[in-house]
Write a protein that holds these residues in place. Sequence first.
Motif, mmCIF file in Angstrom:
data_model
loop_
_atom_site.group_PDB
_atom_site.id
_atom_site.type_symbol
_atom_site.label_atom_id
_atom_site.label_comp_id
_atom_site.label_asym_id
_atom_site.label_seq_id
_atom_site.Cartn_x
_atom_site.Cartn_y
_atom_site.Cartn_z
ATOM 1 N N THR A 168 -7.790 5.365 -3.294
ATOM 2 C CA THR A 168 -7.384 3.969 -3.478
ATOM 3 C C THR A 168 -8.565 3.027 -3.264
ATOM 4 O O THR A 168 -8.784 2.084 -4.038
ATOM 5 N N PHE A 185 0.801 -1.221 0.000
ATOM 6 C CA PHE A 185 0.000 0.000 0.000
ATOM 7 C C PHE A 185 0.833 1.270 0.000
ATOM 8 O O PHE A 185 0.352 2.337 -0.413
ATOM 9 N N ARG A 215 0.947 2.482 -3.475
ATOM 10 C CA ARG A 215 -0.297 3.146 -3.889
ATOM 11 C C ARG A 215 -0.380 4.527 -3.257
ATOM 12 O O ARG A 215 -0.771 5.493 -3.919
#
Length: 498
Positions: A234, A222, A225
């Motif tokens: 996201t 993550f 992201r």
Amino acid sequence: MSQIITKAACIGGGVIGGGWIARFALSGIDVAVHDPHPEARRIVEEVLEGARRAWDRMLSVPRGPEGRVTFHDTLAEAVADADYIQESVPERLDLKHKVFAAIEAAARPEALIGSSTSGFKPSELQAGMTHPERLFVAHPFNPVYLVPLVELVGSPASDEAALTRAAEIQREIGMHPLRVRKEIDAHIGDRLLEAVWRESLWLVKDDVATTEEIDDVIRYSFGLRWAQMGLFETYRIAGGEAGMKHFIEQFGPALEWPWTKLMDVPEMTDALATKIGDQSDAQSGQHSLRELERIRDDNLIGIFQALKQNDWGAGQTLSAMEARMRDRAVPAEAPDPAAPLALHRATVPAEWLDYNGHMTEHRYLQVFGDATDAFLAHIGMDAGYMGAGRSVYTVESHLRHLAETGPGTALTVRTTVLGHDAKRIRIHHEMVDAAGQVQATAEHMLMHVDTKAGRAAPMEAPLTDRLAALSPGQRGIAAPGHAGRPIRDIGWPEPEAE
């Protein structure tokens, strides 16, 4: 281009304070520093060195002149004539109150005061101040000279005009100011980080994961992201075509499951502190602090460049920062139009070298590209001009490499206008070292374009006016003999007779 402020003061020169000093100074703003630590000057100089290296790698335009950094024995001397004051002393409320009292006693009445505090609310900081309305929280993230976000937080006593001006100053130095809607302990960023930190401490304490394994989860999943999309954007994608509402409906019930220990904090015993310290040493102990900082900076720069290419997130902040640098690169005094224009200078850093120990090929093009940008800024192509949908593109280039340019070479690029018409400009660059030896030359054909229509278009003022003013002097400069010549034709060798 005029600057919003000309002088800042930084009280505290540690990790955060040093980052602020570098951010202001590299933006061309003089900085007065006060920090009683005996090693403050060395620490700040090392941070500045790292920041210069990072900006030179990150920016596609010349940095321009730095602001002057001065060190002062007393706080009063440091803040006396500052337009903006940034406090970055340790997180002790009593110490901060003492510092703010000293600032108020010595600073100009109109000077703004920002605090780097990561946890205290502005109303707590303002207690006891004579003029609390000019103090606010300006909370950055490390490294301050690269990471652009700064949380601006006011209290009911804060002056809205002061906060607006503070945001303008932050944008001037390449930051992305975020106005926090209401004061709250730890603001926004650190409250989110605290949630991850608490869970991570439990995972280490309960032997579920080591510090390295937790960091791997973040940086290989993550964290990638989050570098370009936030939490909610996201999860919007995770909701598929049905969007965010579907995601909430699907995963909302999990919020009631007993996964988290966020409402509890593990006791930071000596054993837990030693455990974390030992694991961290095993994970990163092979690198020095400065090595880790350089690795971090280089990785951030790569992310910024990708985001800039996609005109997204922090990449937009970098593009705006480069536009301001481009405007700031215009010399205060115009050079002699009857001589080649010395508009760009650079020094060759070690990372520009190739396997032969000389400046690598694409760095020559970078220096010449920066010189072209400096020339375009000189004739008036600033952010406003480009914002109106007009720009200049390079459509043809011819480079000659004439010397083995080594590390530390101080370069000056001398630019001559060889001709121009309504849509085109032909320029010649000559890259010379401090002794005047020519290292390389470049000839470029530039085309003026309407970026919205995507085609060539006639130039407009001020480009037309400034080119007209330059033309009489530039016409008197003899074009070099190699100008306009293509690469010499060479064919295949004749086959040997059998």
